[in-house]
Write a protein that holds these residues in place. Structure first.
Motif, short mmCIF file in Angstrom:
data_model
loop_
_atom_site.label_atom_id
_atom_site.label_comp_id
_atom_site.label_asym_id
_atom_site.label_seq_id
_atom_site.Cartn_x
_atom_site.Cartn_y
_atom_site.Cartn_z
N TRP A 36 -15.32 39.90 -18.40
CA TRP A 36 -13.57 40.84 -18.61
C TRP A 36 -13.11 39.84 -18.87
CZ3 TRP A 36 -12.62 45.59 -19.64
CH2 TRP A 36 -14.14 46.90 -19.77
N ARG A 38 -8.09 39.50 -18.83
CA ARG A 38 -6.82 40.24 -19.47
C ARG A 38 -5.71 39.35 -19.69
NH1 ARG A 38 -6.23 41.41 -12.65
NH2 ARG A 38 -5.29 39.15 -12.39
N GLN A 39 -4.55 40.85 -20.46
CA GLN A 39 -3.63 39.77 -20.87
C GLN A 39 -1.88 40.46 -20.68
OE1 GLN A 39 -3.61 38.76 -25.10
NE2 GLN A 39 -1.82 37.08 -25.09
N ARG A 45 -4.71 35.15 -22.72
CA ARG A 45 -5.52 35.83 -21.92
C ARG A 45 -5.75 35.24 -20.82
NH1 ARG A 45 -8.73 38.70 -26.66
NH2 ARG A 45 -8.99 37.10 -27.29
N VAL A 48 -11.46 37.03 -15.90
CA VAL A 48 -11.56 38.02 -15.11
C VAL A 48 -12.60 37.71 -14.06
CG1 VAL A 48 -11.71 40.02 -13.86
CG2 VAL A 48 -9.57 39.60 -16.03
N ASP A 90 -1.83 43.06 -10.92
CA ASP A 90 -3.51 43.08 -12.09
C ASP A 90 -2.72 44.36 -13.22
OD1 ASP A 90 -4.86 44.52 -8.54
OD2 ASP A 90 -4.80 42.15 -9.97
N ALA A 92 -1.60 44.29 -16.93
CA ALA A 92 -2.26 43.69 -18.32
C ALA A 92 -3.12 44.80 -19.32
CB ALA A 92 -3.44 42.65 -17.45
N TYR A 94 -6.18 44.92 -20.31
CA TYR A 94 -8.05 43.84 -19.97
C TYR A 94 -9.10 44.92 -21.49
CZ TYR A 94 -6.24 44.08 -15.57
OH TYR A 94 -6.28 43.65 -14.43
N TYR A 95 -9.42 43.09 -22.29
CA TYR A 95 -10.37 43.01 -22.95
C TYR A 95 -12.38 43.11 -22.53
CZ TYR A 95 -6.17 42.46 -25.12
OH TYR A 95 -4.92 43.25 -25.46
N GLY A 120 -9.18 46.79 -26.17
CA GLY A 120 -8.38 46.86 -25.31
C GLY A 120 -8.10 48.12 -24.77
N GLN A 122 -5.07 49.36 -21.18
CA GLN A 122 -4.07 49.13 -20.56
C GLN A 122 -4.28 49.29 -18.83
OE1 GLN A 122 -1.75 47.12 -21.24
NE2 GLN A 122 -0.51 47.71 -19.56
#
Length: 127
Positions: A36, A38-39, A45, A48, A90, A92, A94-95, A120, A122
């Motif tokens: 995982w 996040r950006q 990016r 995580v 936190d 961001a 998340y991918y 992704g 949100q």
């Protein structure tokens, strides 16, 4: 070709919890370590968490240790990110990402090692 679809994002207050899910299709799920990232807006990016092919090893960014937990269910081709005690920082997109690795215990914090990415989800944490 592996397809990854994230779900479970949303708006939560500071101190709240969310669980992200990432469903994989189109490949042999347990051939991949999962991660995982996040950006946040205007930022790069960041890593995580990551989990090895059979879940025997995990790795976390310092900023989320003790609050986030990554897990996977290879029977359901799904990886999860349980996020507790959420903070505004936190917030961001998340991918989830899949990393084709040979070893059962390998994980990576480098996005360059990952072969496939989801679109992704949100996560917004209000103060």
């Amino acid at each position: 070709q592996v397809q990854l679809v994230e779900s479970g994002g949303g708006l939560v207050q500071t101190g709240g919890s969310l669980r992200l899910s990432c469903a994989a299709s189109g490949g042999t799920f347990d051939n991949y370590a999962m991660g995982w990232f996040r950006q946040a807006p205007g930022k790069e990016r960041d890593f995580v968490a990551a989990i090895s092919r059979i879940g025997s090893r995990t790795n976390y960014a310092d900023s989320v240790k003790g609050r986030f937990t990554i897990s996977r269910d290879n029977d359901k081709n799904t990886v999860y990110l349980q996020m507790n005690n959420l903070k505004p920082e936190d917030t961001a997109a998340y991918y989830c990402a899949a990393d084709r690795v040979i070893t059962l215990w390998g994980t990576s914090a480098s996005e360059n090692d990952y072969d496939y990415w989801g679109q992704g989800a949100q996560v917004t944490v209000s103060s």
